[in-house]
Design an enzyme around this catalytic site. Structure first.
Site, PDB file in Angstrom:
ATOM      1  N   CYS A  67      31.557  39.317  34.269  1.00 29.00           N
ATOM      2  CA  CYS A  67      31.303  39.501  35.700  1.00 29.00           C
ATOM      3  C   CYS A  67      30.623  40.834  36.018  1.00 29.00           C
ATOM      4  O   CYS A  67      29.599  40.870  36.709  1.00 29.00           O
ATOM      5  CB  CYS A  67      32.607  39.349  36.485  1.00 29.00           C
ATOM      6  SG  CYS A  67      33.840  40.644  36.206  1.00 29.00           S
ATOM      7  N   HIS A 103      37.547  41.444  39.108  1.00 29.58           N
ATOM      8  CA  HIS A 103      36.413  40.506  39.127  1.00 29.58           C
ATOM      9  C   HIS A 103      35.434  40.974  40.192  1.00 29.58           C
ATOM     10  O   HIS A 103      35.829  41.564  41.196  1.00 29.58           O
ATOM     11  CB  HIS A 103      36.877  39.084  39.417  1.00 29.58           C
ATOM     12  CG  HIS A 103      35.795  38.063  39.223  1.00 29.58           C
ATOM     13  ND1 HIS A 103      35.396  37.635  37.977  1.00 29.58           N
ATOM     14  CD2 HIS A 103      34.987  37.422  40.116  1.00 29.58           C
ATOM     15  CE1 HIS A 103      34.416  36.752  38.109  1.00 29.58           C
ATOM     16  NE2 HIS A 103      34.146  36.614  39.396  1.00 29.58           N
ATOM     17  N   HIS A 129      28.128  34.941  40.558  1.00 31.36           N
ATOM     18  CA  HIS A 129      29.025  35.661  39.654  1.00 31.36           C
ATOM     19  C   HIS A 129      29.116  34.910  38.334  1.00 31.36           C
ATOM     20  O   HIS A 129      28.713  33.750  38.217  1.00 31.36           O
ATOM     21  CB  HIS A 129      30.414  35.823  40.285  1.00 31.36           C
ATOM     22  CG  HIS A 129      31.181  34.540  40.439  1.00 31.36           C
ATOM     23  ND1 HIS A 129      32.509  34.404  40.099  1.00 31.36           N
ATOM     24  CD2 HIS A 129      30.800  33.306  40.896  1.00 31.36           C
ATOM     25  CE1 HIS A 129      32.922  33.174  40.347  1.00 31.36           C
ATOM     26  NE2 HIS A 129      31.914  32.483  40.831  1.00 31.36           N
TER      27      HIS A 129
END
Length: 342
Positions: A258, A306, A318
């Site tokens: 990520c 994240h 993402h």
């Protein structure tokens, strides 16, 4: 006495079939965590999928620790190289100074004997000279200055060697941490794969469909423009990465985790971001979600483990987790901890 009833072939077959089916049910229950055969299969599959999701989340947190430790290793490696180079230069300077003073000592010896002060400072332990500073009146003022310069240079060299040794020890500890975090990630991902493989094919297929429910094509974007030319360039880079695989610890161009995706996207715009999502959340000005524009970074979970890039129209790009490629998802797919404008 009634005669024994003989078991027919069909009865034998039915008995075996029941035994086999019972064993199969027990095996399936054990594969799903030892649930009893009477458990609701739907709940069992749901709990297994929930466990997989938790494992992926924990693996992502460990990946962030891995990335942070790796970043520290790179920084320490540079520090160690600079420290070792500084020590080498300092040693060369000390050697030159000792050589010059050695020439003076040689001349004095040939003319009738070496000055005791000069002999003292040319020894391996010149620090003791300060306790005998009275001997300075036996040599010239220039020689005294040179001797004091040598003493300071040797002290500085010793300090630099100590710092270099400390940096080197910290580098080794950080390398060990990298290995530890890597093993943690690999263990959790392997456990998630084993759990997924233990699911019946129908439940596994359902999980795969759910994990790929994000949009792979470019969604309709709102009229909002990126906040800056560099944000616009990062948005274009992130769009180009859609469909590429999630690879933990990777920052492109063929695969991403990520924070690797957001770091790589902004690098294409000439902007250097930190490696971890926790650090990226502070790489600019934090704004409210209502102010978000394409190119802004959206960090998730309370620990910012994240991160994605806002693309407009309520969507982020993402790298979700292993098995799910870079994709578009709703910005509210999980709890948001911050929005950052780089």
């Amino acid at each position: 006495m009634a005669p024994h009833r003989r078991l027919t072939q069909s009865g034998l077959t039915q008995s075996v079939r029941v035994t086999v089916l019972s064993a199969a049910a027990a095996t399936a229950a054990a594969a799903l965590g030892g649930a009893p055969a009477s458990a609701d299969p739907h709940q069992t599959a749901e709990s297994a999928r929930a466990r997989v999701d938790r494992l992926y989340e924990e693996a992502e947190q460990a990946t962030e620790h891995f990335n942070k430790a790796g970043e520290r290793v790179e920084r320490l490696r540079e520090q160690v190289a600079q420290a070792q180079d500084s020590v080498a230069r300092g040693q060369e300077r000390v050697n030159r100074m000792r050589g010059a003073l050695g020439s003076v000592a040689g001349a004095q010896y040939r003319s009738g004997g070496m000055d005791p002060a000069l002999a003292l400072l040319l020894s391996e332990d010149p620090d003791s000279y300060l306790d005998k500073a009275a001997t300075l009146d036996r040599i010239s003022e220039r020689q005294a200055t040179d001797l004091q310069d040598l003493l300071r240079a040797q002290r500085r060299l010793g300090q630099e060697r100590t710092e270099a040794s400390r940096d080197l020890a910290e580098l080794e500890r950080s390398r060990t941490a990298v290995v530890g975090h890597k093993r943690t990630v690999e263990r959790k991902l392997a456990e998630a794969r084993r759990l997924l493989n233990s699911l019946p094919s129908g439940d596994r297929a359902a999980f795969d469909r759910a994990s790929r429910s994000g949009r792979g094509s470019l969604p309709a974007l709102s009229g909002l423009a990126p906040a800056s030319p560099r944000a616009a360039a990062a948005v274009m880079a992130a769009r180009s990465a859609v469909g590429r695989p999630y690879v933990w610890g990777a920052n492109g161009p063929s695969g991403f985790d990520c924070s690797g995706l957001t770091q790589w996207s902004y690098a294409q715009a000439g902007v250097g971001l930190p490696r971890t999502s926790q650090a990226q959340r502070y790489a600019g000005r934090q704004i409210s979600l209502s102010e978000a524009r394409p190119g802004d970074l959206v960090a998730y979970r309370s620990d910012a483990s994240h991160i994605g890039m806002y693309m407009g129209n309520g969507q982020v790009v993402h790298a979700p987790y292993p098995g799910a490629p870079v994709r578009y998802d709703p910005v509210g797919m999980m709890p948001i901890s911050s929005v950052t404008r780089v």
